[in-house]
Design a protein around this motif. Structure first.
Motif, PDB file in Angstrom:
ATOM      1  N   GLY A 173     169.408  12.542 -28.478  1.00  0.00           N
ATOM      2  CA  GLY A 173     170.554  12.088 -27.690  1.00  0.00           C
ATOM      3  C   GLY A 173     171.227  13.255 -26.997  1.00  0.00           C
ATOM      4  N   TYR A 174     171.440  13.108 -25.693  1.00  0.00           N
ATOM      5  CA  TYR A 174     172.082  14.158 -24.901  1.00  0.00           C
ATOM      6  C   TYR A 174     173.356  13.624 -24.241  1.00  0.00           C
ATOM      7  N   PRO A 175     174.535  13.913 -24.791  1.00  0.00           N
ATOM      8  CA  PRO A 175     175.781  13.574 -24.092  1.00  0.00           C
ATOM      9  C   PRO A 175     176.088  14.673 -23.063  1.00  0.00           C
ATOM     10  N   ILE A 176     176.231  14.289 -21.818  1.00  0.00           N
ATOM     11  CA  ILE A 176     176.691  15.209 -20.778  1.00  0.00           C
ATOM     12  C   ILE A 176     178.043  14.662 -20.342  1.00  0.00           C
ATOM     13  N   ILE A 177     179.070  15.081 -21.049  1.00  0.00           N
ATOM     14  CA  ILE A 177     180.395  14.491 -20.846  1.00  0.00           C
ATOM     15  C   ILE A 177     181.444  15.573 -20.595  1.00  0.00           C
ATOM     16  N   ASP A 178     182.499  15.181 -19.923  1.00  0.00           N
ATOM     17  CA  ASP A 178     183.643  16.056 -19.704  1.00  0.00           C
ATOM     18  C   ASP A 178     184.641  15.804 -20.826  1.00  0.00           C
ATOM     19  N   LEU A 179     184.747  16.746 -21.741  1.00  0.00           N
ATOM     20  CA  LEU A 179     185.649  16.547 -22.876  1.00  0.00           C
ATOM     21  C   LEU A 179     187.113  16.444 -22.458  1.00  0.00           C
ATOM     22  N   ASP A 180     187.446  16.877 -21.248  1.00  0.00           N
ATOM     23  CA  ASP A 180     188.802  16.662 -20.737  1.00  0.00           C
ATOM     24  C   ASP A 180     189.122  15.165 -20.630  1.00  0.00           C
TER      25      ASP A 180
ATOM     26  N   PHE B 291     188.336  13.130 -22.988  1.00  0.00           N
ATOM     27  CA  PHE B 291     188.462  12.630 -24.362  1.00  0.00           C
ATOM     28  C   PHE B 291     189.398  13.520 -25.181  1.00  0.00           C
ATOM     29  N   PHE B 292     188.954  14.717 -25.501  1.00  0.00           N
ATOM     30  CA  PHE B 292     189.761  15.690 -26.241  1.00  0.00           C
ATOM     31  C   PHE B 292     189.093  17.054 -26.053  1.00  0.00           C
ATOM     32  N   THR B 293     189.880  18.086 -25.990  1.00  0.00           N
ATOM     33  CA  THR B 293     189.322  19.423 -25.767  1.00  0.00           C
ATOM     34  C   THR B 293     189.228  20.168 -27.103  1.00  0.00           C
ATOM     35  N   ASP B 294     188.212  19.781 -27.870  1.00  0.00           N
ATOM     36  CA  ASP B 294     187.995  20.370 -29.195  1.00  0.00           C
ATOM     37  C   ASP B 294     186.501  20.268 -29.492  1.00  0.00           C
ATOM     38  N   ILE B 295     185.794  21.376 -29.356  1.00  0.00           N
ATOM     39  CA  ILE B 295     184.340  21.344 -29.513  1.00  0.00           C
ATOM     40  C   ILE B 295     183.925  21.057 -30.955  1.00  0.00           C
ATOM     41  N   HIS B 296     184.757  21.495 -31.911  1.00  0.00           N
ATOM     42  CA  HIS B 296     184.442  21.223 -33.321  1.00  0.00           C
ATOM     43  C   HIS B 296     184.577  19.728 -33.616  1.00  0.00           C
ATOM     44  N   LYS B 297     185.614  19.126 -33.099  1.00  0.00           N
ATOM     45  CA  LYS B 297     185.785  17.671 -33.254  1.00  0.00           C
ATOM     46  C   LYS B 297     184.623  16.940 -32.594  1.00  0.00           C
ATOM     47  N   TYR B 298     184.208  17.428 -31.444  1.00  0.00           N
ATOM     48  CA  TYR B 298     183.075  16.834 -30.729  1.00  0.00           C
ATOM     49  C   TYR B 298     181.817  16.831 -31.602  1.00  0.00           C
ATOM     50  N   LEU B 299     181.497  17.971 -32.197  1.00  0.00           N
ATOM     51  CA  LEU B 299     180.316  18.065 -33.062  1.00  0.00           C
ATOM     52  C   LEU B 299     180.449  17.168 -34.282  1.00  0.00           C
ATOM     53  N   ARG B 300     181.654  17.132 -34.856  1.00  0.00           N
ATOM     54  CA  ARG B 300     181.863  16.276 -36.036  1.00  0.00           C
ATOM     55  C   ARG B 300     181.685  14.799 -35.680  1.00  0.00           C
ATOM     56  N   PHE B 301     182.091  14.402 -34.464  1.00  0.00           N
ATOM     57  CA  PHE B 301     181.914  13.007 -34.037  1.00  0.00           C
ATOM     58  C   PHE B 301     180.431  12.678 -33.872  1.00  0.00           C
TER      59      PHE B 301
ATOM     60  N   SER C  86     178.448  24.107 -23.941  1.00  0.00           N
ATOM     61  CA  SER C  86     179.606  23.598 -23.205  1.00  0.00           C
ATOM     62  C   SER C  86     180.150  24.686 -22.282  1.00  0.00           C
ATOM     63  N   SER C  87     180.642  24.255 -21.140  1.00  0.00           N
ATOM     64  CA  SER C  87     181.283  25.143 -20.183  1.00  0.00           C
ATOM     65  C   SER C  87     182.359  24.343 -19.471  1.00  0.00           C
ATOM     66  N   ARG C  88     183.559  24.897 -19.380  1.00  0.00           N
ATOM     67  CA  ARG C  88     184.695  24.191 -18.780  1.00  0.00           C
ATOM     68  C   ARG C  88     184.895  22.810 -19.424  1.00  0.00           C
ATOM     69  N   TRP C  89     184.600  22.730 -20.710  1.00  0.00           N
ATOM     70  CA  TRP C  89     184.718  21.504 -21.506  1.00  0.00           C
ATOM     71  C   TRP C  89     183.691  20.432 -21.115  1.00  0.00           C
ATOM     72  N   VAL C  90     182.644  20.821 -20.415  1.00  0.00           N
ATOM     73  CA  VAL C  90     181.546  19.890 -20.121  1.00  0.00           C
ATOM     74  C   VAL C  90     180.401  20.219 -21.067  1.00  0.00           C
ATOM     75  N   THR C  91     179.795  19.187 -21.654  1.00  0.00           N
ATOM     76  CA  THR C  91     178.756  19.388 -22.676  1.00  0.00           C
ATOM     77  C   THR C  91     177.363  19.060 -22.147  1.00  0.00           C
ATOM     78  N   MET C  92     176.361  19.635 -22.810  1.00  0.00           N
ATOM     79  CA  MET C  92     174.969  19.213 -22.596  1.00  0.00           C
ATOM     80  C   MET C  92     174.177  19.548 -23.859  1.00  0.00           C
ATOM     81  N   HIS C  93     172.908  19.161 -23.882  1.00  0.00           N
ATOM     82  CA  HIS C  93     172.076  19.191 -25.098  1.00  0.00           C
ATOM     83  C   HIS C  93     172.710  18.237 -26.115  1.00  0.00           C
ATOM     84  N   GLY C  94     172.317  18.271 -27.377  1.00  0.00           N
ATOM     85  CA  GLY C  94     172.879  17.278 -28.284  1.00  0.00           C
ATOM     86  C   GLY C  94     172.246  17.251 -29.656  1.00  0.00           C
ATOM     87  N   PHE C  95     171.701  16.079 -30.049  1.00  0.00           N
ATOM     88  CA  PHE C  95     171.214  15.912 -31.423  1.00  0.00           C
ATOM     89  C   PHE C  95     169.821  15.307 -31.441  1.00  0.00           C
ATOM     90  N   ALA C  96     169.127  15.516 -32.561  1.00  0.00           N
ATOM     91  CA  ALA C  96     167.779  14.966 -32.745  1.00  0.00           C
ATOM     92  C   ALA C  96     167.674  14.395 -34.154  1.00  0.00           C
TER      93      ALA C  96
END
Length: 234
Positions: free
Chosen positions: A103-110, A112-122, A166-176
């Motif tokens: 799964g590859y989320p390419i999302i703007d965390l702005d 949702f929330f600007t917290d990369i650790h929270k993003y990974l935990r979700f 992530s760059s400028r709160w935009v994500t790519m790559h993901g989980f397997a």
């Protein structure tokens, strides 16, 4: 203005590099939109995407990874029908292949929330909740990303790997998530650079093959609940 609409694409079986290039295209477009907003003092909504894909046999090394964790040379890779790429994601080495949900989320965390650790935990939580629906008790391992079984015991094993950029709160790559994957391919690496840790799959844990599409739908459901996003199928 926050945009919680996410364009969903199940792109089926596709090579790693081709998919990476596609991800990067979407990633760069979102970043450019953010830069344009800043430059022009506008608030045009940025887009979000989520991709599911199944890769042919491939080993990928994260930007901080150690190449010595790949235990095959070029000829041996070819004999295994596998390819190798150095990636710009976080994490060390991992394997992708048939029977695995990537799964590859390419999302703007702005949005949702600007917290990369929270993003990974979700991301981890969506997998943990999905596995629980199949009677598999999984958890996090302190200091390590991904989803594990029997943490803190000699039988600890990883069932889902993660590595993001992530760059400028935009994500790519993901989980397997390992579902019906051939676990033998993990014998050719030191998974995630962690010696002495085993890898498992849903099939290995349950003793039967599982329906990939059904699991994908459950993951999407849990991601939607956690991120409070709305999917638009493309």
């Amino acid at each position: 203005m926050k945009n919680k609409l996410v364009t969903y694409q199940n792109i089926g079986k596709k090579g790693y590099k081709e998919t990476w290039d596609y991800q990067d295209q979407l990633f760069q477009e979102i970043i450019q939109s953010k830069m344009d907003n800043r430059k022009n003092n506008t608030e045009k909504p940025t887009k979000n995407y989520f991709l599911f894909v199944e890769h042919p046999h491939v080993y990928t090394l994260g930007k901080s990874g150690d190449i010595s964790n790949l235990l095959l040379n070029e000829k041996q890779l070819e004999a295994k029908g596998a390819t190798f790429y150095k990636s710009n994601r976080g994490g060390d080495i991992t394997y992708h292949g048939p029977g695995q949900i990537v799964g590859y989320p390419i999302i703007d965390l702005d949005n949702f929330f600007t917290d990369i650790h929270k993003y990974l935990r979700f991301l981890e939580e969506a997998v943990i909740l999905t596995l629980a629906e199949y009677g598999i008790k999984s958890e996090r391992s302190s200091g390590e990303t991904g989803v594990w079984l029997d943490v803190g015991t000699p039988f600890a094993r990883k069932i889902c790997a993660m590595g993001v950029r992530s760059s400028r709160w935009v994500t790519m790559h993901g989980f397997a998530l390992n579902v019906n994957v051939d676990l033998g391919y993990f014998d050719n690496i030191i998974p995630c650079g962690i010696k002495g840790k085993a890898v498992t799959s849903m099939e290995a844990e349950l003793g039967r093959k599982l329906d990939i599409k059904e699991i994908q739908e459950k993951i999407l459901h849990h991601l939607g609940q956690l991120f409070e996003w709305e999917l638009i199928e493309s």
